[in-house]
Design a protein around this motif. Structure first.
Motif, PDB file in Angstrom:
ATOM      1  N   MET A  59      22.622 107.650  22.620  1.00 26.29           N
ATOM      2  CA  MET A  59      22.932 106.231  22.549  1.00 26.29           C
ATOM      3  C   MET A  59      21.771 105.382  23.061  1.00 26.29           C
ATOM      4  SD  MET A  59      26.045 104.240  24.473  1.00 26.29           S
ATOM      5  CE  MET A  59      26.129 102.457  24.516  1.00 26.29           C
ATOM      6  N   TYR A  60      21.198 105.757  24.196  1.00 30.81           N
ATOM      7  CA  TYR A  60      20.130 104.959  24.788  1.00 30.81           C
ATOM      8  C   TYR A  60      18.773 105.272  24.160  1.00 30.81           C
ATOM      9  CZ  TYR A  60      23.841 103.795  27.914  1.00 30.81           C
ATOM     10  OH  TYR A  60      25.042 103.348  28.406  1.00 30.81           O
ATOM     11  N   ARG A 119      28.410 106.204  18.199  1.00 29.26           N
ATOM     12  CA  ARG A 119      29.647 105.839  18.900  1.00 29.26           C
ATOM     13  C   ARG A 119      30.856 106.549  18.270  1.00 29.26           C
ATOM     14  NH1 ARG A 119      29.413 105.718  23.238  1.00 29.26           N
ATOM     15  NH2 ARG A 119      27.624 106.981  22.669  1.00 29.26           N
ATOM     16  N   TYR A 120      30.855 106.684  16.941  1.00 28.23           N
ATOM     17  CA  TYR A 120      31.935 107.414  16.268  1.00 28.23           C
ATOM     18  C   TYR A 120      31.971 108.870  16.732  1.00 28.23           C
ATOM     19  CZ  TYR A 120      33.790 110.472  12.645  1.00 28.23           C
ATOM     20  OH  TYR A 120      34.447 111.487  11.979  1.00 28.23           O
ATOM     21  N   ALA A 121      30.800 109.499  16.759  1.00 32.28           N
ATOM     22  CA  ALA A 121      30.746 110.903  17.170  1.00 32.28           C
ATOM     23  C   ALA A 121      31.171 111.066  18.622  1.00 32.28           C
ATOM     24  CB  ALA A 121      29.334 111.449  16.960  1.00 32.28           C
ATOM     25  N   ALA A 122      30.786 110.118  19.492  1.00 35.29           N
ATOM     26  CA  ALA A 122      31.126 110.224  20.913  1.00 35.29           C
ATOM     27  C   ALA A 122      32.612 110.044  21.160  1.00 35.29           C
ATOM     28  CB  ALA A 122      30.332 109.177  21.702  1.00 35.29           C
ATOM     29  N   VAL A 123      33.256 109.129  20.408  1.00 38.64           N
ATOM     30  CA  VAL A 123      34.669 108.822  20.646  1.00 38.64           C
ATOM     31  C   VAL A 123      35.593 109.721  19.832  1.00 38.64           C
ATOM     32  CG1 VAL A 123      36.447 107.025  20.449  1.00 38.64           C
ATOM     33  CG2 VAL A 123      34.149 106.423  21.243  1.00 38.64           C
ATOM     34  N   CYS A 124      35.245 109.957  18.576  1.00 43.27           N
ATOM     35  CA  CYS A 124      36.154 110.666  17.672  1.00 43.27           C
ATOM     36  C   CYS A 124      35.904 112.163  17.604  1.00 43.27           C
ATOM     37  CB  CYS A 124      36.055 110.077  16.252  1.00 43.27           C
ATOM     38  SG  CYS A 124      36.399 108.307  16.166  1.00 43.27           S
ATOM     39  N   ARG A 125      34.675 112.601  17.869  1.00 45.41           N
ATOM     40  CA  ARG A 125      34.347 114.035  17.795  1.00 45.41           C
ATOM     41  C   ARG A 125      33.551 114.451  19.035  1.00 45.41           C
ATOM     42  NH1 ARG A 125      34.851 116.172  12.711  1.00 45.41           N
ATOM     43  NH2 ARG A 125      33.183 117.662  13.095  1.00 45.41           N
ATOM     44  N   LEU A 176      24.204 115.400  17.451  1.00 45.23           N
ATOM     45  CA  LEU A 176      23.140 114.479  17.836  1.00 45.23           C
ATOM     46  C   LEU A 176      22.248 115.113  18.901  1.00 45.23           C
ATOM     47  CD1 LEU A 176      25.273 111.226  17.862  1.00 45.23           C
ATOM     48  CD2 LEU A 176      23.334 111.655  16.364  1.00 45.23           C
ATOM     49  N   GLY A 177      21.634 116.230  18.516  1.00 42.27           N
ATOM     50  CA  GLY A 177      20.657 116.867  19.391  1.00 42.27           C
ATOM     51  C   GLY A 177      19.355 116.090  19.406  1.00 42.27           C
ATOM     52  N   ARG A 178      18.439 116.521  20.259  1.00 41.25           N
ATOM     53  CA  ARG A 178      17.189 115.771  20.420  1.00 41.25           C
ATOM     54  C   ARG A 178      16.395 115.694  19.119  1.00 41.25           C
ATOM     55  NH1 ARG A 178      13.498 117.125  25.530  1.00 41.25           N
ATOM     56  NH2 ARG A 178      15.409 116.308  26.469  1.00 41.25           N
ATOM     57  N   SER A 179      16.253 116.818  18.425  1.00 38.28           N
ATOM     58  CA  SER A 179      15.478 116.815  17.181  1.00 38.28           C
ATOM     59  C   SER A 179      16.171 116.005  16.098  1.00 38.28           C
ATOM     60  CB  SER A 179      15.246 118.255  16.703  1.00 38.28           C
ATOM     61  OG  SER A 179      16.483 118.917  16.488  1.00 38.28           O
ATOM     62  N   SER A 180      17.502 116.081  16.061  1.00 38.22           N
ATOM     63  CA  SER A 180      18.251 115.307  15.068  1.00 38.22           C
ATOM     64  C   SER A 180      18.089 113.808  15.310  1.00 38.22           C
ATOM     65  CB  SER A 180      19.734 115.681  15.113  1.00 38.22           C
ATOM     66  OG  SER A 180      19.922 117.032  14.802  1.00 38.22           O
TER      67      SER A 180
END
Length: 312
Positions: free
Chosen positions: A53-54, A116-122, A130-134
Motif C-alpha cells: 500500500m505504501y 485495498r481489495y486484496a487486503a480486505v477481501c482476500r 502482492l509480493g515485492r517483485s509483483s
C-alpha cells in the motif's frame, strides 16, 4: 493560408500585477514539495510502512511532485516576465510530461484500489498476490502505460499547424488549449482523447468502482463493528484521493463541445494539475492512522532531549 512555423506560444498570464495570486501559487507549490517529500521520506524510513500500500503511495507522491514541477515553476517564471511565453519545444515537452503523469496516475490509483481489495477481501492471499517483485512490475507498468498514452498525444500534437503569433488561452500547455488554438484538422487528436478517456481514464475508474463494491460487500458482512471501522479506515484516504482525481480529470479532458469560459478553463486545469497534488499527501496524513503514527514518531525523535535543538 498565412501559416508559419511557430517558435513560441504566448500564454495568458493572470498573475501579472497580482502579487497575492503569485504568492498563493508559490505557497501551493512549496506545500506540494513539502507534503509529497514528507510522504516519500516516511515510507522510506519507517519499517511499518514497508508494505504494498505504501510502496504504491510513494509512487503516487513521485507523480504528484512531477505534476507540479512540470507546470508551476514555468507559471511563476512567466509571472515575472513582461510577456508570458513558452517555446514550441518546451510546450510539447510540458504537455508530454503532463499527460505521462496523468495516464500513470489513473493506472496507479486503480492498482491501489486492487491492493485495498486484496487486503480486505482476500487477506490470506494478500502476501502472495502482492509480493515485492509483483508490486515493482505493476508500478513500472503504470509508468509505461502513461508513457505510451502521452507519446500518442504528443506525436499528434506535433503535427498541428498554427497561424501567425500563436496564443494559448491558458497558463500552461495541455491538449485542449492546443486544439483550440490550431488551424489544423483536430479530428485525430479528438479521437485520441476519446479513446484515451475510455482506456486510460474510464477503465481504471471501473476497476476502482468494482474493487470498492467488493470491499463494501465484504465489510458489511463482518460481524464486529470494530473490524468494519478498521477496514473502512484503511480505504477512506484512497477513496477521497480517487474521487478528487477522477472528478477533476473528467472536467479537464472530457469538456463540453462548446468548451468552458476562459476563467473556468484555467480554474479546472489548475484544480487538476496543481491543487490535487498538494491535497493528496494532506489527505493521507489526516485520514491514515499509520501515516500519522509514522509522522508523530519522526517528530518525537526530532524533539528528543538529546537533540541539538533541546541542548541550547
Amino acid at each position: 493560408m498565412n501559416q508559419t512555423q511557430v517558435t513560441e506560444f504566448v500564454l495568458l498570464s493572470f498573475l501579472h500585477g497580482r502579487p497575492f495570486l503569485f504568492a498563493l501559487f508559490l505557497a501551493v507549490y512549496l506545500a506540494t514539495l513539502l507534503g509529497n517529500s514528507a510522504i516519500l521520506s516516511l515510507v522510506s524510513l519507517d519499517p511499518h510502512l514497508h508494505s504494498p500500500m505504501y510502496f504504491f503511495l510513494s509512487h503516487l507522491s513521485c507523480l504528484d511532485l512531477c505534476y507540479s514541477s512540470v507546470t508551476v515553476p514555468k507559471i511563476l517564471a512567466n509571472a515575472l516576465r513582461p510577456q508570458a511565453t513558452i517555446s514550441y519545444g518546451g510546450c510539447l515537452a510540458q504537455m508530454f510530461f503532463l499527460m505521462w503523469c496523468a495516464g500513470a496516475e489513473c493506472a496507479l490509483l486503480a492498482l491501489m484500489a486492487y491492493d485495498r481489495y486484496a487486503a480486505v477481501c482476500r487477506p490470506l492471499h494478500y502476501a502472495q498476490a502482492l509480493g515485492r517483485s509483483s508490486c515493482a512490475a505493476a508500478a513500472a507498468g503504470c509508468w509505461l502505460w502513461g508513457l505510451l498514452d502521452s507519446a500518442v498525444h504528443t506525436l499528434l500534437a506535433a503535427r498541428l499547424s498554427f497561424r501567425g503569433a500563436a496564443r494559448l488561452q491558458h497558463v500552461f500547455c495541455d491538449v485542449p488549449p492546443l486544439l483550440a488554438a490550431t488551424c489544423s484538422n483536430t479530428r485525430p487528436n479528438e479521437l485520441a482523447l476519446h479513446v484515451s478517456s475510455i482506456f486510460v481514464g474510464l477503465s481504471p475508474f471501473l476497476i476502482v468502482v468494482i474493487s470498492y463494491l467488493c470491499i463494501l460487500a465484504t465489510v458489511l458482512g463482518m460481524p464486529l463493528a470494530t473490524s468494519r471501522r478498521k477496514a473502512f479506515s484503511t480505504c477512506s484516504a484512497h477513496l477521497l484521493v480517487v474521487t478528487l482525481y477522477f472528478v477533476t480529470a473528467n472536467l479537464n479532458y472530457n469538456r463540453p463541445s462548446s468548451g468552458y469560459p476562459p476563467a473556468a478553463n484555467i480554474l479546472v486545469s489548475v484544480l487538476f494539475c496543481i491543487v490535487t497534488p498538494m491535497l493528496n499527501p494532506l489527505i493521507y496524513s489526516l485520514r491514515n492512522r499509520e501515516v500519522r503514527a509514522a509522522l508523530r514518531k519522526v517528530v518525537r525523535v526530532g524533539a528528543a532531549p538529546g537533540s541539538p535543538g533541546n541542548n541550547a
